[in-house]
Design a protein around this motif. Sequence first.
Motif, mmCIF file in Angstrom:
data_model
loop_
_atom_site.group_PDB
_atom_site.id
_atom_site.type_symbol
_atom_site.label_atom_id
_atom_site.label_comp_id
_atom_site.label_asym_id
_atom_site.label_seq_id
_atom_site.Cartn_x
_atom_site.Cartn_y
_atom_site.Cartn_z
ATOM 1 N N ARG A 23 0.853 -1.183 0.000
ATOM 2 C CA ARG A 23 0.000 0.000 0.000
ATOM 3 C C ARG A 23 0.890 1.236 0.000
ATOM 4 N NH1 ARG A 23 -2.428 0.830 4.404
ATOM 5 N NH2 ARG A 23 -1.082 -0.544 5.629
ATOM 6 N N ILE A 24 0.712 2.106 -0.984
ATOM 7 C CA ILE A 24 1.531 3.301 -1.126
ATOM 8 C C ILE A 24 0.646 4.514 -0.882
ATOM 9 C CG2 ILE A 24 2.930 4.670 -2.707
ATOM 10 C CD1 ILE A 24 2.569 0.974 -3.325
ATOM 11 N N GLY A 25 1.124 5.446 -0.062
ATOM 12 C CA GLY A 25 0.319 6.628 0.226
ATOM 13 C C GLY A 25 1.033 7.591 1.142
ATOM 14 N N ASN A 26 0.262 8.513 1.688
ATOM 15 C CA ASN A 26 0.788 9.531 2.603
ATOM 16 C C ASN A 26 1.196 8.860 3.909
ATOM 17 O OD1 ASN A 26 1.229 11.685 4.342
ATOM 18 N ND2 ASN A 26 -0.511 12.868 3.590
ATOM 19 N N GLY A 27 2.451 8.984 4.268
ATOM 20 C CA GLY A 27 2.954 8.330 5.468
ATOM 21 C C GLY A 27 2.322 8.811 6.748
ATOM 22 N N ALA A 28 1.643 9.966 6.703
ATOM 23 C CA ALA A 28 1.003 10.516 7.896
ATOM 24 C C ALA A 28 -0.431 10.034 8.056
ATOM 25 C CB ALA A 28 1.028 12.044 7.840
#
Length: 504
Positions: free
Chosen positions: A314-319
């Motif tokens: 899953r790739i996305g905003n780390g926050a």
Amino acid sequence: MTDHDLPVIAHWIDGAESAPTGGRTAPVYNPATGAVQAHVALAGEADIQAAIASASRGFAEWSGSSIAKRQSVLFAFRELLNARKGELAEILTAEHGKVLSDAMGEIARGQEVVELATGFPHLIKGAYSENASSGVDVYSLKQPLGVVGIISPFNFPAMVPMWFFPIALAAGNAVVLKPSEKDPSASLWLARLWKEAGLPAGAFTVLQGDKVAVDGLLEAPEVQSISFVGSTPIAQYIYETASKNGKRVQALGGAKNHMLVLPDADLDLVADSAVNAGFGAAGERCMAISVVLAVEPVADELIAKVTERITKLRIGNGADADEPDMGPLISGAHREKVASYVDIAEADGATIVVDGRGFSVDGHEEGFFFGPTLLDEVPTTSRAYTEEIFGPVLSVVRVNTYEEGLALINGGEFGNGTAIFTNDGGAARRFQHEVQVGMIGINVPIPVPVAYHSFGGWKKSLFGDAKAYGVHGFDFFTREKAVTSRWLDPATHGGINLGFPQNS
């Protein structure tokens, strides 16, 4: 909010934030959104001189502090860091883009060196030889260097400085840290923590900037040493320039780390390890595995297992509250550079098994995302094989024997990290003896040594003789005096002897 309303990240001089004297700044992005969230000051000559002068004053006070005092400040810093590391992790995610758990892992590895440094009295004590010659004693002292410079990279804005400054400060030096201008805020957070821990003003200074600041540290006669982590071309430049100016240098450069997979290896373990080591932190780490050397006949099965795992990432905003596995790259320019290497590999005849070019995240279309990429049959003559990509690109090279794989590793210009995956203890033992690399993993994909050992590679991955942290670190940040002492006994003093001293 307009561009002019954004905050400017300042220097830290004389124990407080210091407004820049020049007008130069650089944008600081949120990599997940692509938006500029601040600007960072870029030091001019006046800023450089002010920072070094502050550090010189700080050194005079800090180096005169007792060992007990220095140790108490280090312990206080450790406790403050442990209590507030969540704040620092959020800063890392906001400016670098790595997911929060990875940011916490970065801090934990830096904490190891802080904890090592708290035990410094044992590591900086000298030695004593009584009656080395008749009535003559010889002993050694370890003393700090003075003002020391640390130039850190964007990929680990907390951990890499912590590889150096706890040991430098424990030994009594004053530190000038020049962080990456891409993610500078962690440096100020650390500076505030040192102040709260009781470190004197000037002993920890932050100089924001670009090459102008770097060259200022390399050329300043007051700066006694330089510690650096970054790409090999810059590491070589740092080493040559600082050495020319009479400084000690530890300059850690780039890498092209290989994983050699023997046919008897557990391929599920290998696939898990390759995905973690190849795509963790979006591949932006010098210990990432870039190349899997698959000793046939395992390549097809291994590629299938790695591909299956990639599709689940899953790739996305780390926050995000639902934390992804991988965040964005540091900048749009770096994303284009990584993509160019995939283009090169494709043009040179590699098979693109999983293509991360053109990847985007819903709701973050302007973010600097690059999908995990898997390449097969990459020619060893391709620049995609020989050069460091520094992104989430994993290449598979098929070899027929252990010897062929070993020759490829040893024939490369880098010698940072490597790993072998096998269930054969004899093969692993042979590999650790024969491979020409500084850090080796046996069924461990990212063999970063613990703090009481030392970090550093061979060949073009390290310039200078001293590795980071461990015993190497304490040796690097101290210099030794040898004292030969005789106190005359009035009852036996026999007058003047102009001959060469010798044992009797």
